[in-house]
Design a protein around this motif. Structure first.
Motif, mmCIF file in Angstrom:
data_model
loop_
_atom_site.group_PDB
_atom_site.id
_atom_site.type_symbol
_atom_site.label_atom_id
_atom_site.label_comp_id
_atom_site.label_asym_id
_atom_site.label_seq_id
_atom_site.Cartn_x
_atom_site.Cartn_y
_atom_site.Cartn_z
ATOM 1 N N ASP A 1 0.856 -1.182 0.000
ATOM 2 C CA ASP A 1 0.000 0.000 0.000
ATOM 3 C C ASP A 1 0.894 1.236 0.000
ATOM 4 N N TRP B 1 -0.073 9.428 1.248
ATOM 5 C CA TRP B 1 -0.787 8.220 0.815
ATOM 6 C C TRP B 1 -2.163 8.576 0.255
ATOM 7 N N ASP C 1 -3.253 7.669 -3.514
ATOM 8 C CA ASP C 1 -4.479 6.902 -3.763
ATOM 9 C C ASP C 1 -5.361 7.612 -4.786
#
Length: 411
Positions: free
Chosen positions: A39, A107, A111
């Motif tokens: 991730d 992040w 995303d």
């Protein structure tokens, strides 16, 4: 071994890699992005999104998606030095609409960009793909090899992009050499709750004995304590109480919430470095972002220079790559052109960062002002700082040679 074939293989799912993947896919280029982690969640990644990057997001038509993500716009960058608040940079002098920087967890930004890229059929993002090296045939890079949870992976590509950060596997595999500039600090990275009493957004707190960066996030402050390079082990040896005392020395108003820092298990070391490759490319391969030039956290420009590299690369590469019969030499000429375009803006910003490090020193503390300021210091604050604000806003907000997406990289 699984074998994939693509026009462009990008190694690294950071701002440079994901942005370039999105732009190439929007330009009709088949692209695979390989990210070694499962991730995007990494707490030590930079958060600062500058006007130059906001302008690119506007060009991409992603502003509504961006604004839907929690973030903290800052129209000024304030520092508190020995208890004296200094309004160092005011972005109000920049052209509308993006007259601010904003702080968004990286992040979340990644995303969003990855989600936009996945809407294009020519884009593929493979998470958990740890690249082990490049593939060379006839003196030309023709792809990479990686390890995944499904086993070995071979990605064959007409062009390989190293966007895998300052410890770049691609850069090392290509044998590219960087010029390193010594930086006397590291950063101890941690989070603490926001104080109950409202606290004005402040990026830098400084005292004669300590310096602290505070990044506002929803519900807490992401913090970086500047420490002399190589001193982390000795700071740990003193104990967490001593570290809390350093926080209180830099920012007395945070002394109470600093007690929430339980142990050094909650403190991570970020090694600071500045370097730049002499040559950014080899036949069939290119490095961009931190893989080509590691930036200091000073001014938070790392994300934004990575994005600028990606935009410049897309502008130069899409016209070439959209011709299936384009010879390898044409691709290589575009790689050389990319370095010529981005090397000087990078060198100029790194020079400014190095000057700033000369002022900061080893991060053990900063004494620029008295409290109360002397007559001479008051004159500087009244005359010199207001004069410098629009210049600093332009340099910090846009950097040198900001890039805009050419029509070939848009739908």
């Amino acid at each position: 071994m699984i074998t994939e074939r693509t026009r462009v293989c990008i190694v690294g799912g950071g701002p440079a890699g994901v942005m370039l993947g999105l732009l190439l896919a929007r330009g009709g280029i088949d692209v695979i992005v390989l990210e070694k982690h499962a991730d995007f969640f990494r707490d030590f990644r930079g958060d600062t999104v500058h006007p130059s990057t906001l302008n690119v997001i506007d060009q991409l038509g992603l502003r509504a998606e961006f604004d839907a993500i929690p973030h903290a716009p800052l129209h000024t960058l304030d520092a508190v030095i020995d208890g004296v608040r200094v309004h160092a940079i005011d972005f109000g002098s920049l052209p509308a609409p993006n007259r601010f920087v904003t702080l968004m967890p990286q992040w979340d930004l990644l995303d969003m960009l990855a989600g936009a890229a996945r809407r294009h059929p020519t884009f593929r993002l493979l998470m958990g793909a740890d690249v082990t090296g490049t593939i060379t045939e006839g003196g030309r890079i023709v792809g990479v090899e990686a390890q995944t949870s499904d086993g070995a992976l071979r990605v064959e590509a007409d062009l390989t992009i190293g966007a895998d950060g300052r410890g770049s596997t691609v850069r090392n595999s290509l044998g590219l050499v960087a010029v390193e500039y010594g930086v006397p600090i590291d950063v101890a990275w941690f989070r603490i709750p926001r104080p109950v009493d409202p606290l004005p957004d402040t990026l830098i707190w400084g005292s004669p004995t300590a310096m602290l960066v505070t990044i506002p996030r929803p519900g807490y402050l992401q913090c970086g304590m500047l420490i002399p390079k190589g001193s982390f082990d000795s700071i740990r040896a003193v104990g967490i109480e001593g570290f809390r005392a350093r926080i209180a020395a830099a920012a007395p108003r945070l002394a109470g919430v600093a007690r929430e820092l339980a142990s050094f298990e909650d403190v991570k070391l970020l090694s600071v470095q500045i370097d730049r490759l002499r040559r950014w490319w080899r036949p069939g391969a290119l490095c961009i972002g931190d893989a080509a030039h590691a930036m200091s956290p000073i001014f938070g420009v790392g994300i934004n220079y990575a994005v600028q590299d990606a935009v410049a690369a897309a502008n130069l590469l899409i016209p070439v790559l959209n011709h299936p019969a384009a010879p390898p030499a044409a691709i290589d000429r575009a790689l050389g052109a990319l370095q010529r375009r981005r090397a000087l803006p990078t060198a100029l910003m790194q020079r400014i960062q190095r000057i700033a490090h000369g002022v900061i020193g080893s991060g053990g503390g900063l004494h620029l002002l008295h409290n109360p300021p002397t007559r001479r210091e008051r004159m500087v604050m009244r005359v010199a700082i207001p004069t410098a604000r629009p210049i600093l806003a332009r340099i910090v907000g846009y950097g040198f040679r900001p890039e805009r997406i050419r029509s070939g990289a848009r739908p």
